[in-house]
Write an enzyme that holds these catalytic residues in place. Structure first.
Site, PDB file in Angstrom:
ATOM      1  N   LEU A  90     -28.503 -22.575  -9.689  1.00  0.00           N
ATOM      2  CA  LEU A  90     -27.533 -22.276 -10.735  1.00  0.00           C
ATOM      3  C   LEU A  90     -28.034 -23.024 -11.960  1.00  0.00           C
ATOM      4  CD1 LEU A  90     -24.799 -21.041 -11.565  1.00  0.00           C
ATOM      5  CD2 LEU A  90     -23.692 -23.082 -10.674  1.00  0.00           C
ATOM      6  N   SER A  91     -28.602 -22.306 -12.900  1.00  0.00           N
ATOM      7  CA  SER A  91     -29.354 -22.928 -13.985  1.00  0.00           C
ATOM      8  C   SER A  91     -28.503 -23.898 -14.789  1.00  0.00           C
ATOM      9  CB  SER A  91     -29.921 -21.854 -14.916  1.00  0.00           C
ATOM     10  OG  SER A  91     -30.809 -21.008 -14.233  1.00  0.00           O
ATOM     11  N   ALA A  92     -29.174 -24.893 -15.383  1.00  0.00           N
ATOM     12  CA  ALA A  92     -28.497 -25.884 -16.207  1.00  0.00           C
ATOM     13  C   ALA A  92     -27.733 -25.205 -17.336  1.00  0.00           C
ATOM     14  CB  ALA A  92     -29.514 -26.866 -16.778  1.00  0.00           C
TER      15      ALA A  92
END
Length: 371
Positions: A90-92
């Site tokens: 879950l990307s930054a």
């Protein structure tokens, strides 16, 4: 307010203090507030313990789990491992926001996303775009993301396919965005974008670029937009580790290295310039009682070690067919001579048969082929 809602609000406030919410794209902040990250996080996340990744489960350790989701604008939440290495995340939030801002997305736009992942980025896109097609190579991830998107009421068309080919059935697109890094931009992504359309893609494993497709559709070109490390495309060959390269290529050369290594560790503009000018370069630094050291290799055949010797000097040891210490010295010298260009001074041009990075001017500036 639940624990998740409180941490979501706290993360929003951190980004506000940083000035990280984009003024030209106010829709992004509204979309992030309306589509909470934790609604797209799987029940099991993975946290680095210092030695290995350990599971953090929502059912048994909710506070730790939600802290992984909302820990920092700069940190991704690892959602899947492959061989002990993260393969999906879950990307930054800070990076997602920056890339969405770079996309210059308008209502009614048709969007192609490469790499559905958890579905969160696609849900944010759907808050703004006219239609979103998202391509995911992993059928399990695609199915899970589809469920989350449906529960969120996001109208996204998720397709299971290899993103390198794009999705021609929905072309042409107004905008294309990739959520994983590539070293070369697939030409299909350009060919499936309308003239004047925009492509935002993590490139070179260190940042993302925004390309505009030329009016004749025969090329796309644009500037580096930001700095970050991204997951690589599935199946990317990570190459050999430093130890493996050094073992296979015996020591062949030794000489003094002229500069203090601190900028090599701390100055990301220098590191980006070296990534462009020295193909396949991987850099690791560490400090010991003698000073700062660096390990360089190309993942295949050549290596160099820049070793502090305790009297303020550094010795370069290198081996293999390339002389990586020499290449780094030349690239570093060019960067100094050019006045220390920032990463935002670099760009990328893509045609059907070649790709090259450039500095300051796509037509007249120095350029480096992307191999």
């Amino acid at each position: 307010m639940t624990g998740a809602e409180g941490l979501c609000a706290a993360l929003d406030a951190v980004m506000e203090r940083r000035g990280a919410w984009p003024g030209r794209s106010p829709w992004v902040r509204a979309a992030v507030a309306a589509v909470p990250r934790h609604a797209f996080a799987p029940d099991r996340l993975w946290r680095w313990s210092g030695r290995a990744y350990v599971p953090v489960d929502r059912d048994t350790a909710f506070e730790e789990w939600v802290a992984e989701v909302y820990g920092s604008p700069d940190l991704a939440a690892v959602t899947e491992l492959s061989g002990g290495v993260p393969s999906s995340s879950l990307s930054a939030q800070g990076i997602v926001v920056d890339m969405l801002d770079s996309l210059l997305l308008e209502p009614g736009h048709r969007v192609l996303e490469l790499g559905t992942g958890t579905g969160w980025n696609a849900a944010l896109l759907a808050r703004r775009a006219g239609s979103v097609v998202s391509v995911e190579v992993d059928s399990g991830l695609a199915a899970a993301a589809t469920g989350r998107l449906e529960r969120a009421g996001a109208g996204v068309d998720v397709r299971v396919a290899d993103g390198v080919a794009g999705w021609s059935a929905g072309a042409p697109y107004d905008r294309v965005i990739a959520t994983y890094a590539v070293d070369r931009v697939p030409w299909a992504w350009v060919g499936q974008t309308r003239p004047g359309g925009r492509i935002v893609v993590p490139w070179g494993r260190m940042g993302h670029v925004a390309l505009t497709v030329a009016d004749d559709g025969r090329s796309a070109s644009g500037w580096v937009q930001g700095l970050a490390t991204f997951m690589l495309a599935r199946g990317t060959d990570l190459g050999r580790r430093f130890e493996q390269v050094r073992e296979a290529a015996p020591h062949a050369h030794e000489r003094p290295f002229p500069w203090d290594l601190t900028p090599l560790r701390d100055d990301w503009h220098l590191r980006f310039a070296l990534r462009v000018s020295v193909p396949d370069l991987r850099i690791t630094t560490a400090e010991d009682e003698d000073g700062l050291n660096a390990w360089l290799h190309d993942g295949a055949t050549s290596w160099a070690m820049l070793a502090a010797v305790g009297d303020g000097t550094t010795i370069a040891h290198q081996g293999g067919p390339r002389r990586l210490a020499d290449e780094v010295e030349r690239g570093w010298g060019w960067w100094l001579t050019e006045g220390r260009p920032e990463l935002y001074d670099f760009g990328l041009t893509v045609t059907s048969d070649q790709q090259y990075a450039w500095c300051r001017d796509a037509g007249t500036g120095p350029r480096w082929p992307v191999t």
